[in-house]
Design a protein around this motif. Sequence first.
Motif, PDB file in Angstrom:
ATOM      1  N   MET A 172      28.711  43.642 -32.379  1.00 17.73           N
ATOM      2  CA  MET A 172      28.033  42.808 -31.392  1.00 17.73           C
ATOM      3  C   MET A 172      28.020  43.463 -30.018  1.00 17.73           C
ATOM      4  SD  MET A 172      27.128  40.358 -33.337  1.00 17.73           S
ATOM      5  CE  MET A 172      26.444  39.230 -32.131  1.00 17.73           C
ATOM      6  N   GLY A 173      29.134  44.106 -29.637  1.00 16.63           N
ATOM      7  CA  GLY A 173      29.203  44.732 -28.325  1.00 16.63           C
ATOM      8  C   GLY A 173      29.115  43.701 -27.205  1.00 16.63           C
ATOM      9  N   GLY A 174      28.816  44.151 -25.994  1.00 17.08           N
ATOM     10  CA  GLY A 174      28.608  43.252 -24.867  1.00 17.08           C
ATOM     11  C   GLY A 174      29.796  42.348 -24.571  1.00 17.08           C
ATOM     12  N   LYS A 175      29.504  41.061 -24.349  1.00 14.98           N
ATOM     13  CA  LYS A 175      30.541  40.094 -24.001  1.00 14.98           C
ATOM     14  C   LYS A 175      31.528  39.889 -25.146  1.00 14.98           C
ATOM     15  CE  LYS A 175      27.839  37.464 -20.623  1.00 14.98           C
ATOM     16  NZ  LYS A 175      27.300  36.118 -20.260  1.00 14.98           N
ATOM     17  N   ALA A 242      17.496  48.823 -42.075  1.00 18.57           N
ATOM     18  CA  ALA A 242      17.811  47.506 -42.628  1.00 18.57           C
ATOM     19  C   ALA A 242      17.441  46.403 -41.662  1.00 18.57           C
ATOM     20  CB  ALA A 242      19.310  47.444 -42.954  1.00 18.57           C
ATOM     21  N   ARG A 243      17.685  46.643 -40.380  1.00 12.80           N
ATOM     22  CA  ARG A 243      17.314  45.647 -39.370  1.00 12.80           C
ATOM     23  C   ARG A 243      15.802  45.498 -39.286  1.00 12.80           C
ATOM     24  NH1 ARG A 243      20.070  47.746 -35.493  1.00 12.80           N
ATOM     25  NH2 ARG A 243      21.969  46.509 -35.778  1.00 12.80           N
ATOM     26  N   HIS A 249      22.497  39.762 -39.843  1.00  5.92           N
ATOM     27  CA  HIS A 249      23.711  40.444 -39.394  1.00  5.92           C
ATOM     28  C   HIS A 249      24.763  40.524 -40.503  1.00  5.92           C
ATOM     29  CE1 HIS A 249      22.097  40.669 -35.445  1.00  5.92           C
ATOM     30  NE2 HIS A 249      22.185  39.364 -35.187  1.00  5.92           N
ATOM     31  N   THR A 250      24.899  39.452 -41.253  1.00  2.33           N
ATOM     32  CA  THR A 250      25.922  39.426 -42.313  1.00  2.33           C
ATOM     33  C   THR A 250      25.656  40.504 -43.355  1.00  2.33           C
ATOM     34  OG1 THR A 250      26.196  37.033 -42.014  1.00  2.33           O
ATOM     35  CG2 THR A 250      27.040  37.993 -44.057  1.00  2.33           C
ATOM     36  N   ARG A 251      24.395  40.643 -43.757  1.00  4.33           N
ATOM     37  CA  ARG A 251      24.054  41.658 -44.768  1.00  4.33           C
ATOM     38  C   ARG A 251      24.217  43.070 -44.203  1.00  4.33           C
ATOM     39  NH1 ARG A 251      21.789  42.096 -49.590  1.00  4.33           N
ATOM     40  NH2 ARG A 251      20.606  43.968 -50.101  1.00  4.33           N
TER      41      ARG A 251
END
Length: 344
Positions: A172-175, A242-243, A249-251
Amino acid sequence: MMDPIQKYLIKNELTLKRYKRFKRDRVAVISIWIMLAMFFFSFTAELWANNRPHIMHYHGKTYYPLFVDYYPTTFGRDDMMVMDYRALEMDKSQGDWAVWPIIQWDPYESNKAVDTYPSPPTAQNWIGTDESGRDVMTRLLYGFRYTMIFAFGAWMVTYLIGITIGALMGYMGGKTDLIGQRVVEVVESTPYLFVLITIIAIFTPSLPLLIVFSALFGWTGISAYMRALFLSLRKREYVEAARAIGADHTRIISKHILPNALTPIITFAPFAISANVYSLSILDYLGLGLRPPTPSWGELMAQAQKWFTIAEWLVWGPLVAIVVTLILLNNIGTAVRDAFDAKM
């Protein structure tokens, strides 16, 4: 003849190469077989060390004391609350017989026939008795079971927490990453022993409680590795592909990134389990682990400190058990690490 594991379980070519590389390490292979033997004898310890016969024929009837609890009145004994099968007089003329375990002692039972506690090794107590008259060999055998349950349980829970949090921070990165890093810093700066002493003062220590407590303070190490791997892997071409085709996100995490981030999980596992064996021994030695009279290697070491001048067997028994277990796990860990090393 082809190895059944190689023939039926391994389908991936890279995994097959790693497996063959691992098998070339003879020391590691021997260590695995010794560990499997230790697991077998410990987790079936009731068959080898017990104060009840496996099966007995008494006064024309067959009994199974190892599997069924019989009242003393069943055998015509009104002078005891719990049946002592050694006290039964077997009349061979009536066909009485009994099949006993190799070691005829329960881990909680004291040998009342010896003069002093602890007592030296004898034909009845192969490695002597502890300060309560309990058979040391039996307690070492049962103690391995509790040690391995803690070691593997703490490893699994620790890695589950660490991998999940590390994967989320890296992906996720960021916050999310920022908050996660602050949580890691808080956990790492928490005084481990002080919190443990406080928890023990409130709750009765048990194996599940110690596993959870160990995991709550041990997940930060593996989470850092997973975070770093996910930060580097999330921008790879196959992840972007894939994205692009609409994978959620889960996959993406479970199917594309995590399988490529398994190397540190697998290579660190034997060393993490080894560290957990050492940790439980220390906690038991300090009186912060499993409660007596639970069979424990660390508790035997604590007794050895008090009696080492007159009962050296209390030192060598648990010491050899701990050292041999750690050596075997480290041998396996080194071979696994080499097998997964791309430079080898």
